[in-house]
Enzyme design. Structure first.
Site, PDB file in Angstrom:
ATOM      1  N   ASN A   1      46.509 -18.371  43.965  1.00  0.00           N
ATOM      2  CA  ASN A   1      46.879 -17.045  44.432  1.00  0.00           C
ATOM      3  C   ASN A   1      47.442 -17.131  45.852  1.00  0.00           C
ATOM      4  O   ASN A   1      47.009 -17.944  46.672  1.00  0.00           O
ATOM      5  CB  ASN A   1      45.735 -16.032  44.317  1.00  0.00           C
ATOM      6  CG  ASN A   1      44.440 -16.447  44.963  1.00  0.00           C
ATOM      7  OD1 ASN A   1      44.169 -17.618  45.165  1.00  0.00           O
ATOM      8  ND2 ASN A   1      43.617 -15.464  45.288  1.00  0.00           N
TER       9      ASN A   1
ATOM     10  N   GLU B   1      47.774 -17.766  37.854  1.00  0.00           N
ATOM     11  CA  GLU B   1      48.354 -18.026  36.536  1.00  0.00           C
ATOM     12  C   GLU B   1      49.856 -17.744  36.546  1.00  0.00           C
ATOM     13  O   GLU B   1      50.638 -18.487  35.929  1.00  0.00           O
ATOM     14  CB  GLU B   1      47.671 -17.144  35.479  1.00  0.00           C
ATOM     15  CG  GLU B   1      46.160 -17.352  35.386  1.00  0.00           C
ATOM     16  CD  GLU B   1      45.353 -16.455  36.323  1.00  0.00           C
ATOM     17  OE1 GLU B   1      45.834 -16.126  37.428  1.00  0.00           O
ATOM     18  OE2 GLU B   1      44.236 -16.091  35.940  1.00  0.00           O
TER      19      GLU B   1
HETATM   20  N1  THU Z   1      43.513 -13.418  41.062  1.00  0.00           N
HETATM   21  C1  THU Z   1      44.253 -14.413  40.470  1.00  0.00           C
HETATM   22  O1  THU Z   1      44.904 -15.211  41.152  1.00  0.00           O
HETATM   23  N2  THU Z   1      44.239 -14.483  39.104  1.00  0.00           N
HETATM   24  C2  THU Z   1      43.559 -13.608  38.309  1.00  0.00           C
HETATM   25  O2  THU Z   1      43.886 -13.434  37.151  1.00  0.00           O
HETATM   26  C3  THU Z   1      42.442 -12.876  38.914  1.00  0.00           C
HETATM   27  C4  THU Z   1      42.753 -12.425  40.316  1.00  0.00           C
HETATM   28  C5  THU Z   1      43.539 -13.287  42.518  1.00  0.00           C
HETATM   29  C6  THU Z   1      44.355 -12.128  42.991  1.00  0.00           C
HETATM   30  C7  THU Z   1      43.744 -11.826  44.335  1.00  0.00           C
HETATM   31  O3  THU Z   1      44.386 -12.639  45.319  1.00  0.00           O
HETATM   32  C8  THU Z   1      42.295 -12.278  44.193  1.00  0.00           C
HETATM   33  O4  THU Z   1      42.239 -13.065  43.016  1.00  0.00           O
HETATM   34  C9  THU Z   1      41.307 -11.132  44.069  1.00  0.00           C
HETATM   35  O5  THU Z   1      41.653 -10.281  43.032  1.00  0.00           O
HETATM   36 ZN    ZN Z   2      45.978 -12.046  37.479  1.00  0.00          ZN
END
Ligand code: THU
Ligand code: ZN
Length: 137
Positions: A43, A56
């Protein structure tokens, strides 16, 4: 071919590189193509929040940019090793190019919780449901 444990290890490496200064919740993903190549994403949070890149999505984008469109598994890991599954947005994002039988391997620290994409997003919207220009000709 990478084992499931190796794929999770790759997701953990990506998780270590996450940029999540606002939520503090680091996530990594490792997406494996049908020919065994692995692409990673983490992320990347933006101060404006809504344009945050999810792990993802980042992995899928890297794979597509390298010319891959067929996938068999994705591993997802958070720093908490809490078995995080792809969020709703990421489920639909994966469904764009991955079949219902995509294996989704979620890192619970001392093991893997396994899902299929079809279990996580039954009845995903597909491009077949969207009228195209060709349909109106
Ligand atoms: N996050 C992801 O990277 N993938 C997901 O499917 C769940 C959520 C990240 C987004 C944000 O930066 C942090 O997790 C909190 O939601
Ligand atoms: Zn997501």
């Amino acid at each position: 071919m990478t084992t499931d444990d190796e794929l999770v290890a790759r997701a953990r490496e990506a998780c270590d590189r996450a940029y999540a200064p606002y939520s503090g919740y680091d996530v990594g993903a490792a997406l494996r193509t049908r020919d065994g190549t692995v692409f990673r994403g983490c992320n990347v949070e933006m101060v404006t929040f809504t344009n945050t890149i999810h792990a993802e999505s980042g992995a899928l984008g890297a794979a597509v940019a390298a010319g891959h469109r067929e996938f068999d598994a994705v591993a997802v890991s958070s720093a908490e090793r809490d078995g995080v599954t792809p969020c709703g947005l990421c489920r639909q994002t994966l469904a764009e190019l991955c079949d219902d039988d995509l294996r989704v391997l979620c890192d619970v620290g001392d093991g893997i919780e396994e899902w299929t994409l079809g279990e996580l997003l039954p009845g995903a919207m597909s491009g077949d449901e969207v009228p195209t220009d060709e349909d109106s000709e």
